[in-house]
Design a protein around this motif. Structure first.
Motif, mmCIF file in Angstrom:
data_model
loop_
_atom_site.group_PDB
_atom_site.id
_atom_site.type_symbol
_atom_site.label_atom_id
_atom_site.label_comp_id
_atom_site.label_asym_id
_atom_site.label_seq_id
_atom_site.Cartn_x
_atom_site.Cartn_y
_atom_site.Cartn_z
ATOM 1 N N ASN A 22 -1.263 -1.597 -4.426
ATOM 2 C CA ASN A 22 -0.980 -0.590 -5.458
ATOM 3 C C ASN A 22 0.516 -0.454 -5.711
ATOM 4 O O ASN A 22 0.935 0.320 -6.560
ATOM 5 N N SER A 59 -2.290 -8.908 -5.328
ATOM 6 C CA SER A 59 -3.475 -8.720 -4.498
ATOM 7 C C SER A 59 -4.156 -10.069 -4.296
ATOM 8 O O SER A 59 -4.059 -10.959 -5.156
ATOM 9 N N ASN A 113 0.813 -1.223 0.000
ATOM 10 C CA ASN A 113 0.000 0.000 0.000
ATOM 11 C C ASN A 113 0.843 1.269 0.000
ATOM 12 O O ASN A 113 0.400 2.325 0.444
ATOM 13 N N ASN A 164 -5.721 -5.180 -1.818
ATOM 14 C CA ASN A 164 -5.822 -4.222 -2.929
ATOM 15 C C ASN A 164 -4.475 -3.530 -3.089
ATOM 16 O O ASN A 164 -4.335 -2.344 -2.836
ATOM 17 N N SER A 192 3.385 3.971 -5.903
ATOM 18 C CA SER A 192 4.043 3.524 -7.121
ATOM 19 C C SER A 192 5.400 2.876 -6.863
ATOM 20 O O SER A 192 6.196 3.351 -6.058
ATOM 21 N N TYR A 243 3.777 -3.014 -6.553
ATOM 22 C CA TYR A 243 4.087 -4.387 -6.929
ATOM 23 C C TYR A 243 5.536 -4.702 -6.548
ATOM 24 O O TYR A 243 6.474 -4.363 -7.262
#
Length: 391
Positions: free
Chosen positions: A252, A204, A139, A250, A142, A254
């Protein structure tokens, strides 16, 4: 496995063993969620943390096999923020005590000899990373931004001079994105998971998983990954992350170094691909020669000979390091049964896998307890498995 559950060391666990491409053993014990009493089942989805690293290493080598770059290329060729690097001087006590240094190469990033580190390691750089929370959580936004923040810090040492477990594979995840033009999630899904049939693995928790996503526990009184200030005492199975509240539901960011969740059968498909030299039911990911290259020792000696000052997912004596995992060089010095050339790695939640190409053996172990240094279950598992192999 039952004993670990009875002693409240692990909430639950599963193990899957394949030999000669056939399943020979599976067992599950305990709970994936202690509070609700949900059993640890074969389809439990778990955090594999650093067992993501071999997947990212395969992704990078898939691109290298296409001739798109060579492993001695500096990482600045792909990520400009790594230009004009500096490293801490020997004996540095402050983050500003630096000297000029070379930019780490892709190979140094792959082998943890780049000079990068982790926030949970000891040292000046690690403390700076910890203060900036540079741990590549799901979380944290980027991947590109987090990578640039790492690049803004000096290295812990001159590249190539030491071994230190690090976020280097996270940096390489960004290289995969730059070279392929895809997000790391899309590259994994399309180029690796689809051919292998790994439908339950991703950054996720897969949709429809529901309460099959295991809870994460720790025996520590503080942060489950704060190894520098680890405090024991209290509940040996303290809940730290669970379904419905987890950032893994979830993601965001990676993280190629530790971001994947998945099932034990999915990871066995990946492990068997490695053992079989790149082949899978959906085709071929890599050539046998590339896989053989990855599973050789890429260090001058064992890990211990390179003066590590860090946490690692494996013993350091008698163990070399390839591309994505550890390689057994001397079973006596590693103090665990096996064969020379065994390739393995684990994750912070105490998961573990190894492949033995002498015995045509693949073993995957899943549980959910951090940190992985809490108990010697990996060495015990290897002893149990090799005690059962009679030919």
């Amino acid at each position: 496995m039952d004993r670990y559950v009875a002693d409240r060391k692990y909430p639950g666990s599963s193990v899957l063993i394949a030999r000669d491409s056939a399943e020979v053993y599976f067992n599950a014990a305990g709970a994936r969620n202690v509070e609700v009493g949900l059993p640890y089942t074969r389809d439990t989805v778990a955090r594999i943390y650093s067992m993501t690293k071999p997947v990212t290493s395969v992704a990078l080598m898939m691109l290298a096999e296409k001739g798109l770059f060579h492993l001695d290329a500096p990482v600045s060729d792909f990520i400009p923020s790594f230009s004009d690097m500096r490293a801490l001087i020997p004996g540095a006590e402050r983050i500003d005590q630096t000297e000029a240094c070379a930019t780490p190469t892709l190979h140094q990033l792959l082998t943890h000899t780049s000079g990068l580190s982790y926030p949970f390691n000891p040292g000046v750089l690690s403390r700076a990373m910890d203060a900036a929370d540079l741990i590549f959580k799901p979380n944290q936004g980027s991947l590109a931004d987090q990578v640039d923040q790492v690049a803004a810090l000096p290295l812990a040492f001159q590249p190539g001079t030491r071994w230190e477990y690090s976020v280097g594979i996270d940096i390489l995840g960004r290289v995969v994105e730059v070279v392929s033009g895809k997000s790391l999630a899309d590259f994994f899904a399309e180029e690796i998971f689809a051919p292998l049939g790994m439908t339950q693995t991703g950054f996720s928790v897969p949709q429809g998983t529901g309460d099959r996503f295991a809870s994460l526990y720790t025996p520590l009184a503080g942060d489950a990954m704060a190894l520098n200030s680890a405090k024991s005492g209290g509940d040996t199975l303290r809940l730290t992350d669970q379904f419905g509240r987890s950032p893994f539901e979830n993601a965001n960011l990676y993280s190629g170094g530790g971001g994947l969740v998945g099932t034990i059968d999915d990871y066995m498909a990946f492990a068997e691909m490695l053992r079989r030299g790149g082949i899978c039911d959906g085709g071929r990911l890599l050539s046998p020669s590339t896989l053989d290259f990855m599973m050789r020792n890429h260090l001058p000696g064992d890990i211990a000979s390179m003066g590590p000052q860090s946490f690692a997912e494996q013993p350091m004596e008698g163990m070399g390091f390839g591309l994505g995992g550890a390689v057994v060089l001397d079973t006596g010095r590693s103090r665990s049964p096996g064969n020379i050339g065994d390739f393995s790695w684990g994750g912070m939640a105490s998961t573990f896998f190894w492949i033995d190409r002498v015995l045509d053996l693949s073993v995957v172990f899943f549980t959910q307890l951090s940190p992985s240094s809490s108990y010697p279950s990996r060495a015990e598992l290897k002893a149990l498995v090799h005690g059962a192999v009679l030919s």
